[in-house]
Design a protein around this motif. Structure first.
Motif, mmCIF file in Angstrom:
data_model
loop_
_atom_site.group_PDB
_atom_site.id
_atom_site.type_symbol
_atom_site.label_atom_id
_atom_site.label_comp_id
_atom_site.label_asym_id
_atom_site.label_seq_id
_atom_site.Cartn_x
_atom_site.Cartn_y
_atom_site.Cartn_z
ATOM 1 N N LYS A 122 0.619 -0.884 -0.086
ATOM 2 C CA LYS A 122 -0.066 -0.084 -0.467
ATOM 3 C C LYS A 122 0.788 1.207 -0.304
ATOM 4 O O LYS A 122 0.560 2.125 0.589
ATOM 5 C CB LYS A 122 -0.889 -0.392 1.114
ATOM 6 C CG LYS A 122 -2.269 -0.696 0.614
ATOM 7 C CD LYS A 122 -2.861 -1.259 2.493
ATOM 8 C CE LYS A 122 -3.688 -2.782 2.196
ATOM 9 N NZ LYS A 122 -4.283 -2.675 3.304
ATOM 10 N N GLU A 123 1.666 1.573 -0.618
ATOM 11 C CA GLU A 123 2.923 2.397 -0.995
ATOM 12 C C GLU A 123 2.170 3.342 -2.097
ATOM 13 O O GLU A 123 2.007 2.337 -3.061
ATOM 14 C CB GLU A 123 4.385 1.882 -0.831
ATOM 15 C CG GLU A 123 5.093 1.117 -0.088
ATOM 16 C CD GLU A 123 6.496 1.068 -0.150
ATOM 17 O OE1 GLU A 123 6.540 0.793 -1.221
ATOM 18 O OE2 GLU A 123 7.815 0.211 0.769
ATOM 19 N N PRO A 124 2.873 4.570 -1.929
ATOM 20 C CA PRO A 124 1.826 5.221 -2.927
ATOM 21 C C PRO A 124 2.160 5.119 -4.339
ATOM 22 O O PRO A 124 4.039 5.685 -4.022
ATOM 23 C CB PRO A 124 1.620 6.693 -2.215
ATOM 24 C CG PRO A 124 3.089 6.782 -1.582
ATOM 25 C CD PRO A 124 2.487 5.636 -0.757
ATOM 26 N N LEU A 125 2.007 4.937 -5.406
ATOM 27 C CA LEU A 125 3.140 5.020 -6.774
ATOM 28 C C LEU A 125 2.699 6.056 -7.804
ATOM 29 O O LEU A 125 0.826 6.485 -7.881
ATOM 30 C CB LEU A 125 2.537 3.886 -7.325
ATOM 31 C CG LEU A 125 2.481 3.567 -8.322
ATOM 32 C CD1 LEU A 125 4.732 3.425 -8.550
ATOM 33 C CD2 LEU A 125 2.123 2.252 -9.407
ATOM 34 N N THR A 126 2.799 7.656 -7.558
ATOM 35 C CA THR A 126 2.707 9.077 -8.028
ATOM 36 C C THR A 126 3.004 8.596 -9.447
ATOM 37 O O THR A 126 3.998 7.755 -9.565
ATOM 38 C CB THR A 126 2.798 9.165 -7.133
ATOM 39 O OG1 THR A 126 5.040 9.602 -7.580
ATOM 40 C CG2 THR A 126 2.630 10.021 -5.706
#
Length: 105
Positions: free
Chosen positions: A77-81
């Protein structure tokens, strides 16, 4: 090239297990990290019989980094920008470029 792919796979598995090892306090994830990195270096050394060390290491670290970013986004659930995606594209482009240069040398 197959040994390099095995090296990348082993490194990615080991890196993914790092978080689960909780600072090497959990046995199974810690063993996965140790075996994974050991196999990663072993397969990297085998790949050096057929390709230059600079290219092999750049490909392994570049693709490994890109895969870890994607796994982090999918499973941790790490952000993928957009900037991360663009950076991954740059890494993959660099890996492709290195392979093309080596094949023409």
């Amino acid at each position: 090239m197959p040994f390099l792919m095995l090296s990348i796979l082993a490194d990615v598995i080991a890196t993914a297990a790092l978080k689960s090892s909780e600072g090497f306090t959990r046995l199974i994830p810690t063993l996965i990290v140790m075996v994974g990195y050991g196999l990663g270096f072993y397969f990297l050394s085998l790949s050096l019989k057929v390709m230059p060390v600079g290219t092999a290491y750049a490909v392994a670290s570049g693709l490994g980094t890109a895969l870890i970013v994607l796994l982090g986004a999918l499973f941790l659930k790490e952000p993928l920008t957009a900037s991360k995606l663009f950076s991954i594209l740059l890494i993959v482009g660099g890996v492709v470029g290195l392979n093309l240069v080596d094949k023409h040398s």
